[in-house]
Structures are given as structure tokens and as C-alpha cells.
Design a protein around this motif. Structure first.
Motif, short mmCIF file in Angstrom:
data_model
loop_
_atom_site.label_atom_id
_atom_site.label_comp_id
_atom_site.label_asym_id
_atom_site.label_seq_id
_atom_site.Cartn_x
_atom_site.Cartn_y
_atom_site.Cartn_z
N ARG A 212 0.87 -1.20 -0.05
CA ARG A 212 0.14 -0.24 -0.10
C ARG A 212 0.89 1.40 0.04
O ARG A 212 0.68 2.27 -0.78
CB ARG A 212 -0.84 0.13 1.26
CG ARG A 212 -1.98 -1.08 1.29
CD ARG A 212 -3.01 -0.90 2.30
NE ARG A 212 -3.92 -1.91 2.46
CZ ARG A 212 -3.49 -2.77 3.53
NH1 ARG A 212 -2.68 -2.79 4.33
NH2 ARG A 212 -4.46 -3.86 3.65
N LEU A 213 1.94 1.03 0.78
CA LEU A 213 2.93 2.46 0.79
C LEU A 213 3.55 2.48 -0.53
O LEU A 213 3.58 3.67 -0.97
CB LEU A 213 3.73 2.23 1.88
CG LEU A 213 3.39 2.27 3.29
CD1 LEU A 213 4.64 1.79 4.08
CD2 LEU A 213 3.00 3.66 3.74
N ASN A 214 3.89 1.66 -1.15
CA ASN A 214 4.49 1.74 -2.45
C ASN A 214 3.39 2.61 -3.48
O ASN A 214 3.71 3.14 -4.41
CB ASN A 214 4.88 0.33 -3.16
CG ASN A 214 5.61 0.52 -4.32
OD1 ASN A 214 6.54 1.20 -4.35
ND2 ASN A 214 5.09 -0.31 -5.54
N LEU A 215 2.09 1.96 -3.64
CA LEU A 215 1.11 2.59 -4.19
C LEU A 215 1.12 3.85 -3.97
O LEU A 215 0.85 4.86 -5.09
CB LEU A 215 -0.15 1.84 -4.30
CG LEU A 215 -0.23 0.42 -4.83
CD1 LEU A 215 -1.63 -0.16 -4.33
CD2 LEU A 215 -0.16 0.12 -6.32
N GLU A 221 4.46 10.86 -6.07
CA GLU A 221 5.78 10.91 -6.87
C GLU A 221 5.24 11.77 -8.44
O GLU A 221 6.07 12.54 -8.84
CB GLU A 221 6.78 9.63 -7.30
CG GLU A 221 7.67 9.51 -6.00
CD GLU A 221 8.66 8.36 -6.44
OE1 GLU A 221 8.31 7.77 -7.62
OE2 GLU A 221 9.46 8.03 -5.48
N GLN A 222 4.12 11.09 -8.85
CA GLN A 222 3.87 11.53 -10.24
C GLN A 222 3.13 12.89 -10.05
O GLN A 222 3.51 13.92 -10.89
CB GLN A 222 2.64 10.63 -10.61
CG GLN A 222 3.34 9.38 -11.10
CD GLN A 222 2.10 8.33 -11.50
OE1 GLN A 222 0.90 8.72 -11.23
NE2 GLN A 222 2.55 7.06 -12.07
N GLN A 223 2.48 13.32 -8.96
CA GLN A 223 1.93 14.48 -8.56
C GLN A 223 3.14 15.56 -8.54
O GLN A 223 3.05 16.79 -8.80
CB GLN A 223 1.00 14.55 -7.38
CG GLN A 223 -0.37 14.01 -7.86
CD GLN A 223 -1.11 14.05 -6.66
OE1 GLN A 223 -0.84 14.06 -5.40
NE2 GLN A 223 -2.52 14.07 -7.12
N LEU A 227 4.21 19.07 -10.47
CA LEU A 227 4.15 20.19 -9.88
C LEU A 227 5.72 20.95 -10.16
O LEU A 227 5.84 22.04 -10.26
CB LEU A 227 4.00 20.27 -8.28
CG LEU A 227 2.35 19.71 -8.27
CD1 LEU A 227 2.29 19.88 -6.69
CD2 LEU A 227 1.61 20.84 -8.78
N LYS A 228 6.73 19.99 -10.01
CA LYS A 228 8.04 20.51 -9.99
C LYS A 228 8.31 20.96 -11.47
O LYS A 228 8.93 22.04 -11.68
CB LYS A 228 9.05 19.37 -9.67
CG LYS A 228 10.50 19.53 -9.68
CD LYS A 228 11.17 18.64 -9.15
CE LYS A 228 12.94 18.97 -9.01
NZ LYS A 228 13.51 17.68 -8.67
#
Length: 570
Positions: A212-215, A221-223, A227-228
Motif C-alpha cells: 500500500r505504501l508503494n502505491l 511522486e507523479q503529482q 508540480l516540479k
């Protein structure tokens, strides 16, 4: 878990014993080394002191006993004076009458035979060593000095308490470190890699949580990357802006500040932690931002650090509502300076053109209205011609200055010999120099550079022309060309009236004249040095001035030598 406990015990024991062994090895090496160094130092001191005493006794053979008694009272060394027969004549620590013959002592025997002898004797009872140094005097007697020191074992014995303390301290620290390291090793949950949850080699019961933490991590990271990317694009655009840009939220919080705005507000902290109230406390500035946040665009002008700025603030809107404010900071200094120079130049040109035209018109009206006497007409005509020539030269200089300003010249870069150009200038101005009783000369060998021949001629011509015009009677003007590995120099020196120190910073300004009355008399336009300055800039050259009132002036143009590739593209 059993293996982890076994590993923990092993790590604990290994770290503790390693620390103890390292300490023991260090002490085993350090104590003998320090003892040897100390012994060597003490022996050197004993030898040097013995040599000094021997020299003193040899220099004063009649006062030896007095010297030894005086020195023996204050010396920390044992002093013994032994006759050639071995009888002890003096000892500062014992009664000589009770002392046995010293002739067979090894250090005394060696001193009598070779001039110097040393020995050491160890006392097991006291764990001390006594070093002896004996030297033969001129009359055959021997002076011997001795000092007692602790042996290596003595030093170790006296330092035993310190060594024991260090051992216990190291063991205690080793136990603490071992316990800390053991706790880190046996607690795998604390060391979970949440950046890569599936890479953890841990208990099976934790696998569902790690998945669950990996999902969630992948989604975050995608978000974050999106933003970056948007932030980087905004920063790339705003950081390259010459004007300052500040974005403020509807709550007054500063969201973004580019480099130009940071410099303007002297902002050295993270803008995310401040509001617009921290940027500037000026009332007009605060009203400017508040009006923008209320939906009204406005602007203001201000001066800071000697520069002029225009601040424009407007509302930031989203979905029809006011979001915040956008502030632009525009540096108006260059524009205002250019506008001021344009006005000054226009005024100066108008004045300079008006002066000869007024003279020409006045003389022409006098002649045309028949007011002038017939005998005065030739003189008035000459004045009209003189003013007309002055007007033509002024117009020519203005046009040339405009060309140089805009780099609009169509001259080609070529190899130009500065000596040849200087000789041509001197030839062209020789008549004017003769009229003013000024001697012209050129000094130097051929010095070719890559440049524009006409512009270089004008630069040297203007400098020599000024040197002639502002010279004294029977004066001289010298043009010297020289070069070295880094530059080629053209120096124009005169014996004229010189330039006051306070006027020197302004001599390259257009229409500036250090001595207006003299300039008018010589027909100068006030643009010659401006042309020289622009010509120098076009050739990447610099100009130096060395001048003082009544002592003449020297203008030096320095042309840097460029690599062949740059010369070819110049």
C-alpha cells in the motif's frame, strides 16, 4: 530472531574487545616512544650543559672551585669535579671526603682517554636511571654532570592510574556504542526504506502494508514531478526576466519572487514564509498591493540605491474571483538616463548650431542692408566663411558621432600601421602647427594592428589637433607608438595648458569644454574626444589621461592584442 540475538551479542563483544585491544596497542607503542624521546632530550641537555661548564672551567682555571660552588647551589644537575688521579675534588650533593676514587668509573675513564665519556646506571629499587656525562679539562681533570630520570617501567608505574581510567572509559564508551548499534540492527522496522517499500527484506507480515505504501508513493511522486515541472518552467521564465516579478496570494502570502525582485527588496529568505508586508513598509507600496488585491490596477514610481523604478500591480483573477496580486518592478534608470542624455544632446546641438548660424546671419544682414563699409566687407566675408566652416565641421562631427554611436560604419577591419597613420596626421596638421609655433614629431617603429583605418586616423587626428590647439607658443606635440606582448599603445603628449583634475572625468562628454573661451577661439566643437572615446570602444581599447594645469597632457590609447582567430573575425 535467534540469529539476530546471536549477531547482536557477537557485534557487542567484537566492538568492545576491539576498542580494548586498540587502546592496549596504542599504550604499548606510545609509552616507549615517549620515554625514548624524553630520554634523548634529557641526554642532549646533559651533554650541552656539561660542555658549557667545561668551557667555563677552562676559561677560568684559578676560580674553578668558586664557580662550581656557585653553580652547584642552583643547578638541578649533580656536579662532580674529579682530579686526574680519580680523587673527587668537588661534589654538590655529597661530602667528597667520604667518596671513593672515581678513576675506574666508565664515564670518567672514557673522558680521560677520549675527552668525553657517557654512561647510564639503572636502579631496580627506585625504577630510576641516572645518566652521566664526563668531559676532560685542559689540566687533565674531569668534570662530570649527572641527572636522574624515571625509566620506562617507572613512567608506566606512575601512570598506571591514568591508564586504568582510560581503559575503563574506553570500555564504557564501547559498551554504549555497541548497545546503540545492536538496537539499530535488531529493529528492522525502524530501518524500513519507505522510498522503496518493496525493496525491504523484512517480515512477511509487513508485506501488505509495504505494498500500500508503494502505491501511495508512486501516486505522490507523479503529482510531485508534475508540480516540479510547472515550477521549473515558471522559474526559468521569471529568472531570465530583467524586470522584477512578485506573485501574492489572496491572503497576502508571497508565492513567487524572481531574482530581480529579490535584489530589489533585498530578500534573502524563503518567500514562502513571508507576506507582502515584509517586502516593504512604505505606505504607497502597501496601498499599491492592497488596491491590486481589491481588483484595481495601479502603479507608482520610486528611487532606490540611486536607480529609478516603476512598480505596476494588478489583480490576479481565477474563475471570475480575485486570487491575489501580481507585481511588476521595472528598472527605468537606463530609459530616464537615455532620455536625459537625449534632451541634453538636443539642447547642446541646438545651441551649438545656433551660435554660428546667428553669426552668419548677422554678418550677412550687415552686408545685405548696406550697413557695412566697403572696406569691412572682406573681413565680414571671412568671418562668414570661418563660421560656415565651423558649422560644417560641427555637422560633420555630429554625423560621425551618430555613426559611431550606432556602429553604423561600413568600414572594414584591416591591418593598420599606427606609425604610418600618426605620420599622416602630423603631415595634415603641420600647417596649423606652424601657425601656432608648435613642433610635431612621431616616435616609434612599425606597429600594425587590426582595425578600421579611417576611425583610427580620426582618433589620432583629434588628439593631435587638440594638443596643437591648446598648446603654448613654441610648444611641442609628440606622438609615441610602443607595444609589448599584451598591448599596443599610442601616446599623444603636449606642453600645453593642461586639464584641471576636477574637469578630467567629464572631458569625454559631448560638447563639454574645460576652457570654453579657449575652445571658441580655436574653433573646437567639443565633440573630438567623444569621437576618440567611441572609436576606442569599437577597437576594445582604453584611454588613459595624465594631465595637470600648466604642465601639459598625455593621452594614451591602449589597444589589447587579440589572438589571431579574434583578429580574423574582428
Amino acid at each position: 530472531m535467534k540469529n539476530e540475538k546471536s549477531l547482536s551479542s557477537r557485534l557487542f563483544r567484537t566492538m568492545a574487545w576491539t576498542a580494548i585491544l586498540i587502546l592496549a596497542a596504542t599504550l604499548a607503542i606510545l609509552i616507549p616512544t615517549l620515554s625514548h624521546s624524553f630520554t634523548t632530550s634529557r641526554r642532549d641537555y646533559l651533554n650541552e650543559t656539561t660542555a658549557i661548564v667545561r668551557r667555563a672551567l677552562n676559561e677560568n682555571p684559578t676560580d674553578r672551585m668558586d664557580y662550581l660552588k656557585k653553580a652547584g647551589k642552583t643547578s638541578k644537575l649533580r656536579m662532580t669535579w674529579i682530579a686526574k688521579s680519580g680523587k673527587v675534588l668537588y661534589d654538590n650533593e655529597a661530602d667528597v671526603s667520604t667518596m671513593e676514587n672515581h678513576k675506574n668509573r666508565p664515564e670518567v675513564r672514557a673522558a680521560m682517554k677520549f675527552g668525553k665519556g657517557t654512561s647510564s646506571r639503572f636502579s631496580k629499587t627506585l625504577s630510576e636511571s641516572t645518566d652521566y656525562c664526563a668531559m676532560r679539562l685542559k689540566d687533565g681533570s674531569v668534570i662530570r654532570l649527572a641527572q636522574t630520570r624515571l625509566s620506562t617501567f617507572g613512567v608506566f608505574g606512575r601512570s598506571l592510574s591514568i591508564i586504568a581510567f582510560l581503559i575503563f572509559a574506553v570500555i564504557a564508551v564501547a559498551f554504549l556504542l555497541a548497545g546503540h548499534q545492536t538496537k539499530a540492527i535488531v529493529d528492522p522496522i525502524i530501518n524500513l526504506n519507505l522510498e522503496e517499500p518493496l525493496e525491504n527484506d523484512t517480515y512477511d507480515e509487513l508485506s501488505p502494508l509495504l505494498q500500500r505504501l508503494n502505491l501511495q508513493r508512486t501516486h505522490i511522486e507523479q503529482q510531485f514531478e508534475m508540480l516540479k515541472k510547472q515550477q521549473n518552467e515558471l522559474e526559468a521564465i521569471t529568472s531570465s526576466m530583467r524586470d522584477g516579478l512578485v506573485i501574492i496570494s489572496h491572503t497576502g502570502k508571497v508565492l513567487s519572487v524572481n531574482d530581480a525582485a529579490r535584489q530589489f527588496f533585498r530578500l534573502y529568505q524563503d518567500p514562502g514564509s513571508i507576506t507582502y508586508l515584509h517586502l516593504d513598509h512604505n505606505i504607497d507600496f502597501l496601498k499599491l498591493i492592497q488596491n491590486a488585491m481589491a481588483g484595481q490596477s495601479s502603479e507608482m514610481n520610486c528611487k532606490r540605491d540611486g536607480r529609478y523604478y516603476q512598480l505596476i500591480a494588478g489583480p490576479g483573477e481565477t474563475d471570475g474571483g480575485i486570487y491575489g496580486a501580481v507585481l511588476f518592478i521595472i528598472d527605468e534608470t537606463d530609459r530616464q538616463s537615455a532620455e536625459r542624455l537625449r534632451r541634453e544632446f538636443t539642447a547642446n546641438v541646438s545651441h551649438e548650431l545656433k551660435t554660428p548660424l546667428t553669426s552668419i546671419l548677422g554678418y550677412a544682414e550687415i552686408i545685405g542692408n548696406g550697413i557695412a563699409d566697403q572696406n569691412d566687407i572682406p573681413e565680414l566675408s571671412n568671418k562668414i566663411i570661418k563660421e560656415s566652416r565651423r558649422l560644417l565641421k560641427l555637422i560633420s562631427d555630429i554625423l560621425r558621432l551618430s555613426q559611431l554611436d550606432e556602429m553604423a560604419t561600413d568600414e572594414k577591419t584591416e591591418s593598420v600601421d599606427l606609425v604610418g597613420v600618426s605620420k599622416q596626421v602630423v603631415h595634415d596638421l603641420s600647417a596649423k602647427a606652424q601657425q601656432n609655433n608648435v613642433t610635431l614629431s612621431v616616435e616609434g617603429e612599425a606597429a600594425p594592428i587590426q582595425g578600421m583605418a579611417t576611425t583610427l586616423y580620426e582618433m589620432i587626428y583629434n588628439l593631435v589637433d587638440n594638443a596643437v590647439a591648446y598648446n603654448r607658443k613654441d610648444g611641442s606635440v609628440k606622438v609615441k607608438i610602443s607595444e609589448d606582448a599584451s598591448e599596443t599603445r599610442v601616446a599623444v603628449s603636449d606642453t600645453g595648458i593642461g586639464i584641471a583634475l576636477e574637469d578630467q572625468p567629464r572631458i569625454y562628454e559631448r560638447f563639454f569644454r574645460a576652457d570654453p573661451s579657449h575652445s571658441k577661439a580655436t574653433g573646437g566643437t567639443g565633440l573630438g574626444l567623444s569621437i576618440v572615446k567611441l572609436g576606442a570602444m569599437m577597437h576594445h581599447a582604453t584611454i588613459d589621461l595624465d594631465s595637470a594645469l600648466g604642465k601639459g597632457s598625455t593621452f594614451t590609447i591602449r589597444f589589447p592584442k587579440m589572438p589571431d582567430s579574434e583578429n580574423a573575425n574582428a
